[in-house]
Motif scaffolding. Structure first.
Motif, PDB file in Angstrom:
ATOM      1  N   GLU A  29       1.144  -0.978  -0.387  1.00 23.63           N
ATOM      2  CA  GLU A  29       0.038  -0.302   0.243  1.00 23.63           C
ATOM      3  C   GLU A  29       0.774   1.024  -0.345  1.00 23.63           C
ATOM      4  O   GLU A  29       0.572   2.222  -0.077  1.00 23.63           O
ATOM      5  CB  GLU A  29      -1.067  -0.033   1.202  1.00 23.63           C
ATOM      6  N   MET A  30       2.267   0.993   0.918  1.00 23.30           N
ATOM      7  CA  MET A  30       2.611   2.215   0.497  1.00 23.30           C
ATOM      8  C   MET A  30       3.703   2.104  -1.359  1.00 23.30           C
ATOM      9  O   MET A  30       4.476   3.498  -1.470  1.00 23.30           O
ATOM     10  CB  MET A  30       4.016   1.976   1.003  1.00 23.30           C
ATOM     11  N   LEU A  31       3.726   1.473  -2.531  1.00 29.63           N
ATOM     12  CA  LEU A  31       4.103   2.069  -3.466  1.00 29.63           C
ATOM     13  C   LEU A  31       3.692   3.045  -4.182  1.00 29.63           C
ATOM     14  O   LEU A  31       2.417   3.476  -3.566  1.00 29.63           O
ATOM     15  CB  LEU A  31       3.689   0.669  -4.772  1.00 29.63           C
ATOM     16  N   GLU A  66       1.442   3.101   9.338  1.00 26.90           N
ATOM     17  CA  GLU A  66       1.205   4.201  10.486  1.00 26.90           C
ATOM     18  C   GLU A  66       2.008   5.607  10.960  1.00 26.90           C
ATOM     19  O   GLU A  66       1.504   7.014  10.402  1.00 26.90           O
ATOM     20  CB  GLU A  66       1.361   3.674  11.642  1.00 26.90           C
ATOM     21  N   ASP A  67       3.477   5.315   9.837  1.00 25.91           N
ATOM     22  CA  ASP A  67       4.354   6.821   9.709  1.00 25.91           C
ATOM     23  C   ASP A  67       4.167   7.657   9.102  1.00 25.91           C
ATOM     24  O   ASP A  67       3.910   8.836   9.273  1.00 25.91           O
ATOM     25  CB  ASP A  67       5.655   6.060  10.097  1.00 25.91           C
ATOM     26  N   HIS A  68       3.822   7.157   8.467  1.00 26.34           N
ATOM     27  CA  HIS A  68       2.670   7.879   6.901  1.00 26.34           C
ATOM     28  C   HIS A  68       2.000   8.963   7.121  1.00 26.34           C
ATOM     29  O   HIS A  68       1.530  10.243   6.972  1.00 26.34           O
ATOM     30  CB  HIS A  68       2.208   7.281   5.821  1.00 26.34           C
ATOM     31  N   PHE A  69       1.116   8.859   8.058  1.00 23.13           N
ATOM     32  CA  PHE A  69      -0.177   9.694   8.454  1.00 23.13           C
ATOM     33  C   PHE A  69      -0.009   9.419   9.831  1.00 23.13           C
ATOM     34  O   PHE A  69      -0.653  10.877  10.438  1.00 23.13           O
ATOM     35  CB  PHE A  69      -1.443   8.966   8.196  1.00 23.13           C
ATOM     36  N   ASP A  70       1.386  10.128   9.835  1.00 20.89           N
ATOM     37  CA  ASP A  70       2.028  10.841  11.510  1.00 20.89           C
ATOM     38  C   ASP A  70       2.668  11.940  10.973  1.00 20.89           C
ATOM     39  O   ASP A  70       2.964  11.530  10.177  1.00 20.89           O
ATOM     40  CB  ASP A  70       2.180   9.967  12.460  1.00 20.89           C
ATOM     41  N   ILE A  94      -0.873  15.747   5.109  1.00 21.10           N
ATOM     42  CA  ILE A  94      -0.890  14.005   4.911  1.00 21.10           C
ATOM     43  C   ILE A  94      -1.781  13.423   5.822  1.00 21.10           C
ATOM     44  O   ILE A  94      -2.862  12.493   5.954  1.00 21.10           O
ATOM     45  CB  ILE A  94       0.388  13.440   4.882  1.00 21.10           C
ATOM     46  N   ILE A  95      -1.465  14.735   7.354  1.00 19.41           N
ATOM     47  CA  ILE A  95      -2.273  13.424   7.955  1.00 19.41           C
ATOM     48  C   ILE A  95      -3.511  14.247   8.197  1.00 19.41           C
ATOM     49  O   ILE A  95      -4.061  15.548   7.989  1.00 19.41           O
ATOM     50  CB  ILE A  95      -1.465  14.664   9.258  1.00 19.41           C
ATOM     51  N   PRO A  96      -5.053  13.401   8.408  1.00 18.50           N
ATOM     52  CA  PRO A  96      -6.175  13.408   8.604  1.00 18.50           C
ATOM     53  C   PRO A  96      -6.278  14.728   9.624  1.00 18.50           C
ATOM     54  O   PRO A  96      -6.371  14.664  10.454  1.00 18.50           O
ATOM     55  CB  PRO A  96      -6.578  12.544   8.711  1.00 18.50           C
ATOM     56  N   VAL A 102      -8.005   4.951  13.481  1.00 20.63           N
ATOM     57  CA  VAL A 102      -7.311   3.837  14.103  1.00 20.63           C
ATOM     58  C   VAL A 102      -6.213   2.123  13.521  1.00 20.63           C
ATOM     59  O   VAL A 102      -7.022   2.278  12.779  1.00 20.63           O
ATOM     60  CB  VAL A 102      -8.721   3.044  14.817  1.00 20.63           C
ATOM     61  N   TYR A 103      -5.648   2.016  14.490  1.00 21.37           N
ATOM     62  CA  TYR A 103      -4.823   0.770  13.918  1.00 21.37           C
ATOM     63  C   TYR A 103      -5.151  -0.290  14.703  1.00 21.37           C
ATOM     64  O   TYR A 103      -5.214  -0.280  15.998  1.00 21.37           O
ATOM     65  CB  TYR A 103      -3.833   0.736  13.839  1.00 21.37           C
ATOM     66  N   ILE A 104      -5.804  -1.562  13.696  1.00 18.30           N
ATOM     67  CA  ILE A 104      -5.674  -2.452  14.870  1.00 18.30           C
ATOM     68  C   ILE A 104      -4.777  -3.798  13.813  1.00 18.30           C
ATOM     69  O   ILE A 104      -5.285  -4.298  12.629  1.00 18.30           O
ATOM     70  CB  ILE A 104      -7.499  -3.310  14.220  1.00 18.30           C
ATOM     71  N   ARG A 105      -4.672  -4.586  14.437  1.00 21.73           N
ATOM     72  CA  ARG A 105      -3.815  -5.824  14.169  1.00 21.73           C
ATOM     73  C   ARG A 105      -4.585  -7.016  13.478  1.00 21.73           C
ATOM     74  O   ARG A 105      -5.676  -7.578  14.442  1.00 21.73           O
ATOM     75  CB  ARG A 105      -2.546  -6.045  15.002  1.00 21.73           C
TER      76      ARG A 105
END
Ligand code: G1P
Length: 297
Positions: A29-31, A66-70, A94-96, A102-105
């Motif tokens: 998804e980071m491509l 996570e880092d991309h949106f922080d 970039i940061i909404p 929310v990040y869920i594993r």
């Protein structure tokens, strides 16, 4: 009155094997397509549709999302010192601002249906979107992105809606395929749906593309869904269960989809987005024209 759709689920736990070795240590998804990663296009689409909660269902090796949106303070300070205000704005943008993340594993690789079920505690009892970032959908010249188009259909019919596209018959085994009954030019009532059928089994050439607007009832269907195609819990199988009790519509969206989970589709997207990128388009077009002239030699 139909309820607003305030949550978007991004299943991003997949291994991305079709892009190895590029995806060995970083998420597919980071491509980037030119200068933005696929997941950012997907998040921007959701925010434009009014989403307030972004739920990323992740797995190991997905920290980069996570880092991309922080925020990255070192980089911000550096850009400030070097007096690069435009770049600074671009990374801060970039940061909404209007949504919570929310990040869920997803701790077991049990497929798309299982990923959506992992997000259930955040979804609650409201309708929600599921967005597959590797289906990049461009809507040149259109007022509404694909989610906004689906939202209109949902507000009219108050039921779940999936995005549909007609695919070549020899590609049906790559998709969830529906048996449709036409309601109007773009809307179909779905009578059945099957995950990745062979071309003999496929009930039509209409494929589900990675945008779903789902009523919360899908969650109880997912709880009852066992392992299907590939040994995974398939969202498609839960949809088949849903439609036995609730209406399910398919919407043939307006826009151009690029299958960025596939190398050729990804290259096409890079080419098209390069050709309309404000900083690149002129030079890139000149390069392509020169390059194409050499192809037949
Ligand atoms: C998933 C779904 C499939 C759908 C497709 C759209 O498959 O399982 O029903 O048609 O996304 O891109 P995947 O591409 O993850 O194998």
């Amino acid at each position: 009155m139909s309820k607003p759709v305030r949550t978007a689920v991004f299943p991003v736990a997949g291994l991305g094997t079709r892009f190895l070795p590029a995806t060995k240590a970083s998420p597919k998804e980071m491509l980037p397509v030119v200068d933005k990663p696929l997941i950012q296009y997907a998040v921007e689409e959701a925010l434009a549709a009014g989403v307030e909660t972004l739920v990323f269902v992740t797995s190991r090796n997905k920290r980069a999302i996570e880092d991309h949106f922080d925020r990255v303070y070192e980089l911000e300070n550096e850009l400030l010192e070097r007096e690069k205000p435009e770049l600074l704005e671009r990374i801060k943008d970039i940061i909404p601002r209007t949504a919570a993340s929310v990040y869920i594993r997803q701790s077991a690789a049990l497929g798309l249906g299982h990923a959506v079920l992992c997000a259930a505690p955040v979804i609650g009892n409201e309708p929600f979107y599921v967005i597959l970032a590797d289906d990049l959908i461009d809507v040149p010249g259109k007022e509404k992105n694909v989610l906004q188009q689906m939202l209109d259909v949902y507000h009219e019919y108050d039921c779940s809606v999936v995005a549909l596209e007609r695919v070549p018959h020899d590609h049906v085994s790559r998709y969830g395929i529906v048996q449709p009954r036409k309601v109007d030019q773009k809307i179909f009532s779905i009578e059945s749906i099957v995950e990745k059928p062979t071309s003999d089994e496929a009930p039509s050439d209409l494929a589900v593309i990675g945008r779903y607007l789902l009523m919360p009832e899908i969650l109880s269907c997912l709880e009852k869904t066992g392992r299907g195609r590939g040994g995974e819990i398939q969202l498609t199988d839960a949809l088949e269960l849903l439609l036995s009790q609730n209406p399910l519509l398919g919407y043939a969206f307006e826009g151009k989809r690029y299958d960025c989970g596939d190398k050729l589709g990804y290259l096409e997207a890079c080419m098209e987005f390069g050709l309309k990128h404000p900083e690149l388009k002129e030079e890139f077009k000149a390069y392509l024209l020169k390059r194409i002239a050499l192809l037949d030699r």
